[in-house]
Write a protein that holds these residues in place. Sequence first.
Motif, mmCIF file in Angstrom:
data_model
loop_
_atom_site.group_PDB
_atom_site.id
_atom_site.type_symbol
_atom_site.label_atom_id
_atom_site.label_comp_id
_atom_site.label_asym_id
_atom_site.label_seq_id
_atom_site.Cartn_x
_atom_site.Cartn_y
_atom_site.Cartn_z
ATOM 1 N N ARG A 64 0.973 4.041 4.228
ATOM 2 C CA ARG A 64 0.476 2.779 4.780
ATOM 3 C C ARG A 64 1.634 1.864 5.195
ATOM 4 N NH1 ARG A 64 -2.923 0.386 0.412
ATOM 5 N NH2 ARG A 64 -2.320 2.127 -0.894
ATOM 6 N N PRO A 83 0.248 -3.636 4.618
ATOM 7 C CA PRO A 83 -0.168 -2.299 4.185
ATOM 8 C C PRO A 83 -1.032 -2.301 2.927
ATOM 9 C CG PRO A 83 2.180 -2.634 3.784
ATOM 10 C CD PRO A 83 1.714 -3.793 4.602
ATOM 11 N N ILE A 89 -4.774 -1.845 5.969
ATOM 12 C CA ILE A 89 -4.645 -0.486 6.517
ATOM 13 C C ILE A 89 -5.399 0.490 5.630
ATOM 14 C CG2 ILE A 89 -3.057 1.398 7.077
ATOM 15 C CD1 ILE A 89 -0.948 -0.672 7.756
ATOM 16 N N VAL A 116 -6.188 4.686 5.449
ATOM 17 C CA VAL A 116 -5.931 6.038 5.945
ATOM 18 C C VAL A 116 -7.246 6.825 5.887
ATOM 19 C CG1 VAL A 116 -4.615 8.165 5.635
ATOM 20 C CG2 VAL A 116 -3.539 5.952 5.167
ATOM 21 N N TYR A 171 -6.187 6.477 10.930
ATOM 22 C CA TYR A 171 -6.127 5.235 10.154
ATOM 23 C C TYR A 171 -6.818 4.112 10.915
ATOM 24 C CZ TYR A 171 -1.894 4.573 13.079
ATOM 25 O OH TYR A 171 -0.999 4.494 14.123
ATOM 26 N N CYS A 177 -6.898 -0.308 11.022
ATOM 27 C CA CYS A 177 -6.203 -1.524 10.625
ATOM 28 C C CYS A 177 -7.052 -2.726 11.039
ATOM 29 C CB CYS A 177 -4.834 -1.634 11.298
ATOM 30 S SG CYS A 177 -3.790 -0.175 11.127
#
Length: 402
Positions: free
Chosen positions: A85, A102, A106, A108, A259, A261
């Motif tokens: 991240r 992160p 974020i 994943v 991912y 965000c």
Amino acid sequence: MSVNSQQADQAGRTMTSYLAPRVQEIQPSGIRRFFDLASGSKDIITLGVGEPDFITPWHVREACVYSLERGYTSYTSNAGTPELREAIAEYLYSSYDVKYNPKDEILVTVGASEAIDLALRALIEPGDEILVPVPCYISYSPIVTIGGGIPIEIETYAGDNFKLKAEHLKAKITPKSKVLILNYPSNPTGGIMTYEDWLPIAKVVEEHDLIVISDEIYSELTYGPKHVSFASIPGMKDRTILVNGFSKAFAMTGWRMGYACGHPDLIYAMLKIHQYTVMCAPVMGQVAALEALRNGLEEKDQMIESYNQRRRLIVQGLRDIGLSCHEPQGAFYAFPSIESTGLTSDEFAQRLLIEAKVAAVPGNVFGAGGEGFLRCSYATGVGQINEALHRMGEFVHKLKQG
């Protein structure tokens, strides 16, 4: 009702009667349906699959193997490893000037596709209208429908290089509009949006209080103007869920690493769904993705340069055989018009496959705006592209000869 009548009634039901109507209404993938026709045929040249022909760089594969040798086979944090991240945050900031924390901005995912699904499931309430510019990636509208939303298509045009125009977006907005899905660089058209192109779109988004899902999986694959993330436009970061991944630019399709965000509240909602469905992305894939970001940028750039050479080859080749084709500035697709042949997209693609043994995807599977076009992927070798162009040239010549 007697027990015997009830049993007879149950015996007469088909299994499909148990399925949710909105799932039954969804059509199978137009791409897969078409390529089922090609399965088993010999001497087929494929310009259809949206997948790099490159193998994942050896050091990325080696990092995965080494992680297995060291026993990295357990769960990770639901959101992904902190190291990955952090690397994603650094990459997005240095590449596209978008800054994410992160720790809570974020997530994943198992490919960019899961990220899109999570975002839509977190946002859609039954009856919400989801705005989808077309032609577009075939999964958006079915996922919207499964989530109980209503996909609303916004047509884009070759004369505008398939850019989304604010006036066309505005014309489709109603009080039920909630989410705008963006995909630039575009699959299937190769169209891109510049900073100046985004500004009027951002104004409409703000005026109508929309949330944006920006699928930027092809962001690294541009061949002129640098990619501009919609989240980097002033005022858009908090109302945008940026989706990206490793499949296209890093030649990691089979790894299924993506991912999302966005604002912490949006990412947290997506995380809750993610943790109850897939728990976390595979740890081995996360190790490989981290290696790709840390040490794979040079190979990424080399692959992009190769795609650029092929792009120029296929676009000029299509024009030379009499198919008009706008200049794709992103992704790895050409989207020529086949209207001059008098055939529909389906007719052209099927006859091209049967008579010339070249597989490409009819444009109509990407939405109403795709009729009259053909998607040709140039993520294949130069020799294959040249031979495909030769066969297509002969095929088109015969069509025009009558």
